[in-house]
Write an enzyme that holds these catalytic residues in place. Structure first.
Site, PDB file in Angstrom:
ATOM      1  N   LYS A  11      -2.047  -8.826 -11.493  1.00 14.88           N
ATOM      2  CA  LYS A  11      -1.718 -10.138 -10.909  1.00 14.88           C
ATOM      3  C   LYS A  11      -2.928 -10.658 -10.139  1.00 14.88           C
ATOM      4  CE  LYS A  11      -1.239  -8.666  -6.402  1.00 14.88           C
ATOM      5  NZ  LYS A  11      -2.135  -9.107  -5.331  1.00 14.88           N
ATOM      6  N   PRO A  49      -8.774  -2.118 -12.367  1.00 13.07           N
ATOM      7  CA  PRO A  49      -9.447  -1.341 -11.323  1.00 13.07           C
ATOM      8  C   PRO A  49      -8.533  -1.134 -10.113  1.00 13.07           C
ATOM      9  CG  PRO A  49     -10.615  -3.424 -11.746  1.00 13.07           C
ATOM     10  CD  PRO A  49      -9.421  -3.405 -12.637  1.00 13.07           C
ATOM     11  N   VAL A  50      -8.696   0.021  -9.446  1.00 18.58           N
ATOM     12  CA  VAL A  50      -7.862   0.304  -8.275  1.00 18.58           C
ATOM     13  C   VAL A  50      -8.508  -0.277  -7.018  1.00 18.58           C
ATOM     14  CG1 VAL A  50      -6.885   2.394  -9.318  1.00 18.58           C
ATOM     15  CG2 VAL A  50      -8.906   2.591  -7.877  1.00 18.58           C
ATOM     16  N   ALA A  66      -8.335  -3.185  -5.686  1.00 18.94           N
ATOM     17  CA  ALA A  66      -8.998  -4.439  -6.068  1.00 18.94           C
ATOM     18  C   ALA A  66      -8.185  -5.662  -5.678  1.00 18.94           C
ATOM     19  CB  ALA A  66      -9.232  -4.448  -7.587  1.00 18.94           C
ATOM     20  N   GLY A  67      -6.905  -5.460  -5.275  1.00 12.46           N
ATOM     21  CA  GLY A  67      -6.027  -6.606  -4.995  1.00 12.46           C
ATOM     22  C   GLY A  67      -5.390  -7.151  -6.260  1.00 12.46           C
ATOM     23  N   GLY A 112      -2.577  -3.139  -9.564  1.00 18.05           N
ATOM     24  CA  GLY A 112      -2.504  -2.180 -10.678  1.00 18.05           C
ATOM     25  C   GLY A 112      -1.414  -1.131 -10.490  1.00 18.05           C
ATOM     26  N   GLY A 113      -1.371  -0.504  -9.337  1.00 20.50           N
ATOM     27  CA  GLY A 113      -0.364   0.538  -9.072  1.00 20.50           C
ATOM     28  C   GLY A 113       1.039  -0.048  -9.116  1.00 20.50           C
ATOM     29  N   SER A 114       1.186  -1.245  -8.561  1.00 19.74           N
ATOM     30  CA  SER A 114       2.501  -1.909  -8.551  1.00 19.74           C
ATOM     31  C   SER A 114       2.912  -2.272  -9.977  1.00 19.74           C
ATOM     32  CB  SER A 114       2.433  -3.202  -7.720  1.00 19.74           C
ATOM     33  OG  SER A 114       2.023  -2.924  -6.409  1.00 19.74           O
ATOM     34  N   ASP A 155       4.597  -5.512  -3.682  1.00 20.09           N
ATOM     35  CA  ASP A 155       4.221  -6.302  -4.867  1.00 20.09           C
ATOM     36  C   ASP A 155       4.974  -5.890  -6.132  1.00 20.09           C
ATOM     37  OD1 ASP A 155       2.348  -7.735  -3.468  1.00 20.09           O
ATOM     38  OD2 ASP A 155       0.629  -6.525  -4.113  1.00 20.09           O
TER      39      ASP A 155
HETATM   40  O1  C5P Z   1       4.398  -2.518   0.662  1.00 19.46           O
HETATM   41  P1  C5P Z   1       3.134  -1.752   0.473  1.00 19.46           P
HETATM   42  O2  C5P Z   1       3.359  -0.269   0.529  1.00 19.46           O
HETATM   43  O3  C5P Z   1       2.386  -2.174  -0.735  1.00 19.46           O
HETATM   44  O4  C5P Z   1       2.195  -2.128   1.714  1.00 19.46           O
HETATM   45  C1  C5P Z   1       1.124  -1.329   2.131  1.00 19.46           C
HETATM   46  C2  C5P Z   1       0.772  -1.687   3.558  1.00 19.46           C
HETATM   47  O5  C5P Z   1       0.251  -3.005   3.617  1.00 19.46           O
HETATM   48  C3  C5P Z   1       1.948  -1.709   4.511  1.00 19.46           C
HETATM   49  O6  C5P Z   1       2.184  -0.441   5.061  1.00 19.46           O
HETATM   50  C4  C5P Z   1       1.544  -2.722   5.552  1.00 19.46           C
HETATM   51  O7  C5P Z   1       0.702  -2.122   6.517  1.00 19.46           O
HETATM   52  C5  C5P Z   1       0.692  -3.694   4.772  1.00 19.46           C
HETATM   53  N1  C5P Z   1       1.461  -4.883   4.381  1.00 19.46           N
HETATM   54  C6  C5P Z   1       1.743  -5.850   5.345  1.00 19.46           C
HETATM   55  N2  C5P Z   1       2.465  -6.945   5.000  1.00 19.46           N
HETATM   56  C7  C5P Z   1       2.882  -7.114   3.734  1.00 19.46           C
HETATM   57  C8  C5P Z   1       2.589  -6.163   2.731  1.00 19.46           C
HETATM   58  C9  C5P Z   1       1.876  -5.051   3.092  1.00 19.46           C
HETATM   59  O8  C5P Z   1       1.351  -5.714   6.507  1.00 19.46           O
HETATM   60  N3  C5P Z   1       3.579  -8.207   3.431  1.00 19.46           N
END
Ligand code: C5P
Length: 308
Positions: free
Chosen positions: A28, A113-114, A116-117, A120-122, A155
């Site tokens: 994405k 790529p990991v 990277a925003g 990929g994992g999601s 995500d």
């Molecule tokens: O939900 P996920 O495990 O992908 O998020 C990883 C980390 O990113 C969370 O522990 C949180 O610190 C941060 N995060 C956030 N606000 C979001 C999504 C993620 O602060 N909306």
């Protein structure tokens, strides 16, 4: 050097129930990302328009006689235990349905790529949920799959549905918006990696000065105007990440100089994306960036599935 080109060749190769199936896990990109506030639970409330693109991992799910979930991956640094979201997704699906008779092998051909925003994992986790739902004839609705997905990561629900969506809350509240018009999206990631946790940890939501015009962006999608979408691409996290990763600004400049209508960093970075209406300009820019950055991809938007 050859540019890595990704075009859509149908969503999934879904075989008959209970046999091995192959599922695509699409990356994405953020067309926009705004942080509204920090929440008491530590997460941030976000408002962002996100688009599925044709760059993808390919996952094959195979029922086995050997109990447990095993992973085979072309990247040896990808964990094969629950730290791998694809494994966590399979275990969660099994907890919920008890439909995996013995074991499961997940073969992962990773291209995204990991750190990277690009999600990929999601995307892998979402592909496992969707794939198992079909393979095991489980019949879970998209809404149910999204509820499971939200337990795996912010995500993951987006990746279950895909397409062009407004994401709110911590990312799990999804609203369909009109599809991005046909275009080409060049993605370029510098070698520096980004940590979602660290990037969100370093931002102060109260001090954000400039924000994306999300409502204008949605209106531009409604009008089908790629120009009006492009000029509204904006990510509030970009400047924070670009302080440490200098290449972000130079990649953005290269994309715009190459003819992109708009460009911004995706998610928590470090990949930067540029939107092109002109195929030749996109190809030329991707080729130029490939010479400097190995992880450069020429992609196109991919549509989502309908809520059911
Ligand atoms: O939900 P996920 O495990 O992908 O998020 C990883 C980390 O990113 C969370 O522990 C949180 O610190 C941060 N995060 C956030 N606000 C979001 C999504 C993620 O602060 N909306």
């Amino acid at each position: 050097m050859k540019i890595k080109e990704f075009s859509t060749v149908g969503r999934d190769d879904l075989g008959a129930p209970n046999t091995e199936i192959t599922v695509k896990a699409y990356a994405k990109v953020n067309l926009s990302l705004d942080i509204l506030r920090k929440r008491p639970d530590g997460y941030h409330d976000l408002r962002m328009v996100t688009q599925t693109v044709s760059l993808c991992d390919t996952l094959t799910l195979e029922p086995t006689d050997c109990p447990g979930v095993s992973v085979e991956c072309n990247f040896d640094y990808i964990p094969s235990d629950e730290r791998n979201l694809a494994v966590a997704a399979a275990l969660l699906f099994q907890d919920e349905t008890r439909l995996i008779k013995s074991g499961l092998k997940i073969k992962m051909d990773k291209k995204i790529p990991v750190c990277a925003g690009l999600g990929g994992g999601s995307a892998d986790a979402a592909a496992v949920l969707r794939g198992l739902n079909t393979m095991l004839n489980a019949g879970l609705s998209t809404e149910k799959l999204c509820n499971l997905a939200a337990r795996l990561g912010s995500d993951v629900p987006f990746c279950v549905v895909g397409g062009t969506l407004l994401m709110e809350g911590r990312g799990e509240i999804l609203t369909p918006v009109p599809a991005l018009p046909d275009c080409h999206i060049v993605i370029c990631k510098p070698s520096a990696r980004s940590s979602t946790l660290a990037v969100f940890g370093g931002v102060n939501a109260k001090k954000i000065k400039y924000r994306p015009d999300n409502d204008g962006l949605i209106k531009a999608l409604e009008a089908g105007s790629l120009d009006d979408v492009g000029c509204r691409m904006f990510n509030v996290l970009e400047d924070t990440v670009a302080r440490d990763v200098k290449e972000i600004k130079s990649i953005r400049r290269a994309l715009i100089d190459g003819g992109a209508i708009g460009a911004c960093m995706t998610g928590t970075g470090t990949a930067v994306t540029g939107l092109f209406d002109d195929r030749k300009a996109a190809e030329k820019t991707a080729r130029r960036l490939t010479g400097m950055y190995e992880n450069t991809f020429l992609t196109e938007p991919v549509g989502g599935i309908l809520f059911n």
